[in-house]
Write a protein that holds these residues in place. Structure first.
Motif, PDB file in Angstrom:
ATOM      1  N   PHE A 162     -29.073  37.513-100.088  1.00  0.00           N
ATOM      2  CA  PHE A 162     -28.293  38.689 -99.397  1.00  0.00           C
ATOM      3  C   PHE A 162     -27.508  39.422-100.552  1.00  0.00           C
ATOM      4  O   PHE A 162     -27.363  40.699-100.366  1.00  0.00           O
ATOM      5  CB  PHE A 162     -27.353  37.826 -98.373  1.00  0.00           C
ATOM      6  CG  PHE A 162     -26.394  38.701 -97.827  1.00  0.00           C
ATOM      7  CD1 PHE A 162     -26.778  39.873 -97.027  1.00  0.00           C
ATOM      8  CD2 PHE A 162     -24.915  38.553 -98.087  1.00  0.00           C
ATOM      9  CE1 PHE A 162     -25.950  40.566 -96.434  1.00  0.00           C
ATOM     10  CE2 PHE A 162     -23.909  39.338 -97.233  1.00  0.00           C
ATOM     11  CZ  PHE A 162     -24.382  40.524 -96.465  1.00  0.00           C
ATOM     12  N   PHE A 163     -26.874  38.886-101.358  1.00  0.00           N
ATOM     13  CA  PHE A 163     -25.837  39.566-102.280  1.00  0.00           C
ATOM     14  C   PHE A 163     -25.336  38.940-103.417  1.00  0.00           C
ATOM     15  O   PHE A 163     -24.384  38.124-103.602  1.00  0.00           O
ATOM     16  CB  PHE A 163     -24.430  40.003-101.516  1.00  0.00           C
ATOM     17  CG  PHE A 163     -23.793  41.233-101.800  1.00  0.00           C
ATOM     18  CD1 PHE A 163     -23.892  42.437-101.184  1.00  0.00           C
ATOM     19  CD2 PHE A 163     -22.842  41.140-103.080  1.00  0.00           C
ATOM     20  CE1 PHE A 163     -23.388  43.680-101.548  1.00  0.00           C
ATOM     21  CE2 PHE A 163     -22.607  42.277-103.123  1.00  0.00           C
ATOM     22  CZ  PHE A 163     -22.505  43.836-102.638  1.00  0.00           C
ATOM     23  N   PRO A 164     -26.392  38.592-104.379  1.00  0.00           N
ATOM     24  CA  PRO A 164     -26.244  37.960-105.539  1.00  0.00           C
ATOM     25  C   PRO A 164     -25.268  38.204-106.265  1.00  0.00           C
ATOM     26  O   PRO A 164     -24.729  37.292-107.237  1.00  0.00           O
ATOM     27  CB  PRO A 164     -27.766  38.062-106.275  1.00  0.00           C
ATOM     28  CG  PRO A 164     -28.218  39.164-105.705  1.00  0.00           C
ATOM     29  CD  PRO A 164     -27.732  39.382-104.462  1.00  0.00           C
ATOM     30  N   ALA A 165     -24.434  39.233-106.397  1.00  0.00           N
ATOM     31  CA  ALA A 165     -23.449  39.747-107.287  1.00  0.00           C
ATOM     32  C   ALA A 165     -22.125  38.865-107.135  1.00  0.00           C
ATOM     33  O   ALA A 165     -21.293  38.672-107.829  1.00  0.00           O
ATOM     34  CB  ALA A 165     -23.126  41.309-107.205  1.00  0.00           C
ATOM     35  N   VAL A 166     -22.268  38.226-105.848  1.00  0.00           N
ATOM     36  CA  VAL A 166     -21.029  37.401-105.827  1.00  0.00           C
ATOM     37  C   VAL A 166     -21.101  35.860-105.517  1.00  0.00           C
ATOM     38  O   VAL A 166     -20.298  35.003-105.400  1.00  0.00           O
ATOM     39  CB  VAL A 166     -20.124  37.575-104.352  1.00  0.00           C
ATOM     40  CG1 VAL A 166     -19.850  39.309-104.278  1.00  0.00           C
ATOM     41  CG2 VAL A 166     -21.139  37.534-103.221  1.00  0.00           C
ATOM     42  N   LEU A 167     -22.457  35.423-106.272  1.00  0.00           N
ATOM     43  CA  LEU A 167     -22.730  34.055-106.218  1.00  0.00           C
ATOM     44  C   LEU A 167     -21.815  33.227-106.905  1.00  0.00           C
ATOM     45  O   LEU A 167     -21.286  33.703-108.053  1.00  0.00           O
ATOM     46  CB  LEU A 167     -23.988  33.984-106.865  1.00  0.00           C
ATOM     47  CG  LEU A 167     -24.562  32.502-107.095  1.00  0.00           C
ATOM     48  CD1 LEU A 167     -24.737  31.756-105.689  1.00  0.00           C
ATOM     49  CD2 LEU A 167     -25.816  32.485-107.823  1.00  0.00           C
ATOM     50  N   GLY A 168     -21.125  32.144-106.371  1.00  0.00           N
ATOM     51  CA  GLY A 168     -20.311  31.323-107.536  1.00  0.00           C
ATOM     52  C   GLY A 168     -18.729  31.864-107.503  1.00  0.00           C
ATOM     53  O   GLY A 168     -17.955  30.838-107.692  1.00  0.00           O
ATOM     54  N   LYS A 169     -18.348  32.796-106.605  1.00  0.00           N
ATOM     55  CA  LYS A 169     -17.165  33.309-106.464  1.00  0.00           C
ATOM     56  C   LYS A 169     -16.438  32.561-105.415  1.00  0.00           C
ATOM     57  O   LYS A 169     -17.069  31.893-104.466  1.00  0.00           O
ATOM     58  CB  LYS A 169     -16.984  34.615-106.521  1.00  0.00           C
ATOM     59  CG  LYS A 169     -17.438  35.387-107.591  1.00  0.00           C
ATOM     60  CD  LYS A 169     -17.313  36.962-107.567  1.00  0.00           C
ATOM     61  CE  LYS A 169     -17.797  37.911-108.888  1.00  0.00           C
ATOM     62  NZ  LYS A 169     -17.539  39.130-108.626  1.00  0.00           N
ATOM     63  N   PRO A 170     -15.019  32.634-105.280  1.00  0.00           N
ATOM     64  CA  PRO A 170     -14.309  31.791-104.301  1.00  0.00           C
ATOM     65  C   PRO A 170     -14.558  32.376-102.885  1.00  0.00           C
ATOM     66  O   PRO A 170     -15.093  33.553-102.659  1.00  0.00           O
ATOM     67  CB  PRO A 170     -12.718  31.898-104.626  1.00  0.00           C
ATOM     68  CG  PRO A 170     -12.767  32.469-106.099  1.00  0.00           C
ATOM     69  CD  PRO A 170     -14.147  33.105-106.463  1.00  0.00           C
ATOM     70  N   GLU A 171     -14.444  31.534-101.997  1.00  0.00           N
ATOM     71  CA  GLU A 171     -14.568  31.808-100.565  1.00  0.00           C
ATOM     72  C   GLU A 171     -13.868  33.103 -99.879  1.00  0.00           C
ATOM     73  O   GLU A 171     -14.280  33.712 -98.990  1.00  0.00           O
ATOM     74  CB  GLU A 171     -14.662  30.683 -99.573  1.00  0.00           C
ATOM     75  CG  GLU A 171     -15.470  29.615 -99.858  1.00  0.00           C
ATOM     76  CD  GLU A 171     -15.611  28.541 -98.814  1.00  0.00           C
ATOM     77  OE1 GLU A 171     -14.917  28.818 -97.618  1.00  0.00           O
ATOM     78  OE2 GLU A 171     -16.520  27.637 -98.638  1.00  0.00           O
ATOM     79  N   GLY A 203     -16.519  33.143 -97.452  1.00  0.00           N
ATOM     80  CA  GLY A 203     -16.297  32.318 -96.200  1.00  0.00           C
ATOM     81  C   GLY A 203     -16.841  32.340 -95.075  1.00  0.00           C
ATOM     82  O   GLY A 203     -17.633  31.789 -94.193  1.00  0.00           O
ATOM     83  N   GLU A 204     -16.672  33.824 -94.605  1.00  0.00           N
ATOM     84  CA  GLU A 204     -17.166  34.177 -93.274  1.00  0.00           C
ATOM     85  C   GLU A 204     -18.833  34.117 -93.433  1.00  0.00           C
ATOM     86  O   GLU A 204     -19.426  33.671 -92.588  1.00  0.00           O
ATOM     87  CB  GLU A 204     -16.794  35.592 -93.034  1.00  0.00           C
ATOM     88  CG  GLU A 204     -15.221  35.771 -92.486  1.00  0.00           C
ATOM     89  CD  GLU A 204     -15.047  37.308 -92.111  1.00  0.00           C
ATOM     90  OE1 GLU A 204     -14.834  37.609 -91.007  1.00  0.00           O
ATOM     91  OE2 GLU A 204     -15.130  38.087 -93.366  1.00  0.00           O
ATOM     92  N   PHE A 205     -19.108  34.724 -94.270  1.00  0.00           N
ATOM     93  CA  PHE A 205     -20.840  34.672 -94.656  1.00  0.00           C
ATOM     94  C   PHE A 205     -21.299  33.107 -94.384  1.00  0.00           C
ATOM     95  O   PHE A 205     -22.123  32.972 -93.696  1.00  0.00           O
ATOM     96  CB  PHE A 205     -21.208  35.182 -95.875  1.00  0.00           C
ATOM     97  CG  PHE A 205     -22.602  35.150 -96.445  1.00  0.00           C
ATOM     98  CD1 PHE A 205     -23.566  35.631 -96.045  1.00  0.00           C
ATOM     99  CD2 PHE A 205     -23.101  33.914 -97.107  1.00  0.00           C
ATOM    100  CE1 PHE A 205     -24.917  35.619 -95.899  1.00  0.00           C
ATOM    101  CE2 PHE A 205     -24.276  33.762 -97.492  1.00  0.00           C
ATOM    102  CZ  PHE A 205     -25.397  34.726 -97.168  1.00  0.00           C
ATOM    103  N   LYS A 206     -20.638  31.966 -95.056  1.00  0.00           N
ATOM    104  CA  LYS A 206     -21.308  30.874 -94.972  1.00  0.00           C
ATOM    105  C   LYS A 206     -21.222  30.258 -93.700  1.00  0.00           C
ATOM    106  O   LYS A 206     -21.867  29.638 -93.131  1.00  0.00           O
ATOM    107  CB  LYS A 206     -20.289  29.865 -96.029  1.00  0.00           C
ATOM    108  CG  LYS A 206     -20.594  30.273 -97.581  1.00  0.00           C
ATOM    109  CD  LYS A 206     -19.844  29.345 -98.572  1.00  0.00           C
ATOM    110  CE  LYS A 206     -20.167  29.475-100.086  1.00  0.00           C
ATOM    111  NZ  LYS A 206     -19.763  28.736-100.696  1.00  0.00           N
ATOM    112  N   LYS A 207     -19.932  30.557 -92.887  1.00  0.00           N
ATOM    113  CA  LYS A 207     -19.621  30.003 -91.705  1.00  0.00           C
ATOM    114  C   LYS A 207     -20.681  30.482 -90.917  1.00  0.00           C
ATOM    115  O   LYS A 207     -21.220  29.955 -89.910  1.00  0.00           O
ATOM    116  CB  LYS A 207     -18.294  30.269 -91.345  1.00  0.00           C
ATOM    117  CG  LYS A 207     -17.881  29.833 -89.753  1.00  0.00           C
ATOM    118  CD  LYS A 207     -16.282  30.028 -89.456  1.00  0.00           C
ATOM    119  CE  LYS A 207     -16.008  29.465 -88.167  1.00  0.00           C
ATOM    120  NZ  LYS A 207     -14.768  29.942 -87.669  1.00  0.00           N
TER     121      LYS A 207
END
Length: 222
Positions: A162-171, A203-207
């Motif tokens: 979806f958006f790899p630029a934010v992989l591994g960043k806080p929720e 966090g929203e994305f994961k939920k």
């Protein structure tokens, strides 16, 4: 046949039998390591995998390649890749997102390759569309390979899609870049903007994506 020759052939047969037994033992151990949790392999789940009933074409070849890619990338479970493909394409290698046309074509295939992404991988969406699922998995592997070792679970795998630029960043991180505004991401993906504030946090994305999969805990997806 004299006694000396008879003895020689008995030795040859015994050696061949021993080699066959050793080969079978090695094969069995490798097979068990790749299919049973806690057996020493890197896969932490076993069949049936999630959504494998949706796989088109040669299911066993597809599953075998998914397992190989999962091991190589260090994801842990084939369920992660299968769940991403299900949500993106229904695990249909030929499907195109004609509802949202792009200037140069349509998102296509198992993980909805955009035309630009397809070109960066050395192919085109037209070529991807006519490939079997097994063949298209080579490009799925190629897409994810730069993130090897950085994806720990299903939500990480989906974030790379979806958006790899934010992989591994806080929720709490808002999904955006200096060139792509949070509002434009939210407008294009309203299903992930749970509180409708025109920005999507990790966090929203994961939920949101986990809510789409029944019993996701049972498949080691979180």
């Amino acid at each position: 046949m004299n006694e000396k020759e008879n003895r020689k052939w008995k030795i040859i047969i015994a050696v061949l039998a021993m080699l066959l037994i050793v080969g079978l033992v090695i094969y069995y151990k490798k097979r068990m390591a790749n299919t049973n949790p806690g057996s020493g392999g890197s896969l932490n789940s076993k069949r049936p995998y999630i959504y494998e009933n949706l796989i088109k074409g040669d299911k066993e070849a597809f599953i075998s390649k998914i397992e190989d890619i999962t091991n190589e990338l260090g994801i842990g479970t084939p369920n992660a890749l299968l769940a991403v493909m299900k949500l993106e394409s229904g695990i249909n290698p030929a499907i195109q997102n004609t509802s949202f046309p792009m200037a140069n074509g349509y998102a296509t295939g198992l993980i909805q390759f955009t035309p630009d992404t397809a070109r960066s991988l050395g192919t085109t969406t037209d070529n991807l569309r006519v490939m079997s699922g097994v063949d298209q998995l080579d490009y799925v592997r190629k897409y994810f390979l730069p993130y090897k070792g950085k994806m720990k679970n299903f939500t990480d795998v989906y974030m790379v899609t979806f958006f790899p630029a934010v992989l591994g960043k806080p929720e709490s991180t808002v999904i955006a870049t200096s060139k792509i505004s949070a509002a434009s991401v939210a407008r294009s993906n309203p299903v992930f903007d749970l509180n409708k504030d025109m920005q999507i946090t990790i966090g929203e994305f994961k939920k949101a994506i986990l809510s789409k999969i029944a019993n996701y805990q049972s498949y080691q997806l979180a």
